[in-house]
Design a protein around this motif. Structure first.
Motif, PDB file in Angstrom:
ATOM      1  N   MET A   1       0.666  -1.129   0.113  1.00 35.57           N
ATOM      2  CA  MET A   1      -0.046  -0.080   0.043  1.00 35.57           C
ATOM      3  C   MET A   1       0.976   1.176   0.127  1.00 35.57           C
ATOM      4  N   ASP A   2       1.015   1.934  -1.065  1.00 32.70           N
ATOM      5  CA  ASP A   2       1.810   2.992  -1.211  1.00 32.70           C
ATOM      6  C   ASP A   2       0.893   4.462  -0.965  1.00 32.70           C
ATOM      7  N   ARG A   3       1.238   5.152   0.342  1.00 25.49           N
ATOM      8  CA  ARG A   3       0.475   6.315   0.713  1.00 25.49           C
ATOM      9  C   ARG A   3       1.210   7.545   0.103  1.00 25.49           C
ATOM     10  N   PRO A   4       0.569   8.378  -0.131  1.00 25.19           N
ATOM     11  CA  PRO A   4       1.085   9.742  -0.471  1.00 25.19           C
ATOM     12  C   PRO A   4       1.705  10.181   0.564  1.00 25.19           C
ATOM     13  N   ARG A   5       2.706  11.078   0.229  1.00 24.03           N
ATOM     14  CA  ARG A   5       3.655  11.984   1.552  1.00 24.03           C
ATOM     15  C   ARG A   5       2.821  13.147   1.752  1.00 24.03           C
ATOM     16  N   GLN A  50       7.542   7.251  13.119  1.00 24.52           N
ATOM     17  CA  GLN A  50       6.984   6.558  11.939  1.00 24.52           C
ATOM     18  C   GLN A  50       6.541   7.686  11.099  1.00 24.52           C
ATOM     19  N   ASN A  51       5.906   8.849  11.638  1.00 23.36           N
ATOM     20  CA  ASN A  51       5.569  10.064  10.692  1.00 23.36           C
ATOM     21  C   ASN A  51       6.772  10.340   9.739  1.00 23.36           C
ATOM     22  N   ALA A  52       7.887  10.364  10.623  1.00 21.01           N
ATOM     23  CA  ALA A  52       9.191  11.308  10.256  1.00 21.01           C
ATOM     24  C   ALA A  52       9.657  10.341   9.222  1.00 21.01           C
ATOM     25  N   ALA A  53       9.716   8.985   9.320  1.00 18.68           N
ATOM     26  CA  ALA A  53      10.498   7.903   8.551  1.00 18.68           C
ATOM     27  C   ALA A  53       9.697   7.670   7.312  1.00 18.68           C
ATOM     28  N   THR A  54       8.222   7.742   7.210  1.00 18.61           N
ATOM     29  CA  THR A  54       7.375   7.413   6.038  1.00 18.61           C
ATOM     30  C   THR A  54       7.019   8.733   5.373  1.00 18.61           C
ATOM     31  N   PHE A  56       4.293  10.241   5.931  1.00 19.32           N
ATOM     32  CA  PHE A  56       2.917  10.145   5.835  1.00 19.32           C
ATOM     33  C   PHE A  56       2.345  10.234   7.417  1.00 19.32           C
ATOM     34  N   CYS A  57       1.262  11.248   7.540  1.00 18.58           N
ATOM     35  CA  CYS A  57       0.517  11.176   8.636  1.00 18.58           C
ATOM     36  C   CYS A  57      -0.843  11.127   8.415  1.00 18.58           C
TER      37      CYS A  57
END
Length: 74
Positions: A1-5, A50-54, A56-57
């Motif tokens: 699942m690819d989430r937009p940044r 997790q927010n900083a690494a990916t 995505f929030c």
């Protein structure tokens, strides 16, 4: 699942710093036998890291907030 940044720039850096700080607070609280404080700090710190690494929030996505810029995508 690819989430937009939707987290970038200074927001992403700040989340990383706060995530590390909360993790340190969690360890200190655990060593001081303050288990509830340790748990809350650890969960909050892990979420920010997790927010900083990916980049995505989920809260940003739900509220329609995007702190990325065109330079962040490069």
């Amino acid at each position: 699942m690819d989430r937009p940044r939707n987290v970038g720039g200074a927001d992403r850096a700040l989340r990383g710093v706060l995530g590390v700080w909360l993790t340190v607070v969690a360890v200190a609280a655990y060593l001081d036998d303050r288990r509830v404080t340790a748990l809350v700090s650890a969960v909050a710190g892990a979420g920010l890291l997790q927010n900083a690494a990916t980049g995505f929030c989920g809260c940003n996505a739900a509220l329609g907030i995007d702190t990325t810029t065109d330079a962040d995508d490069e």
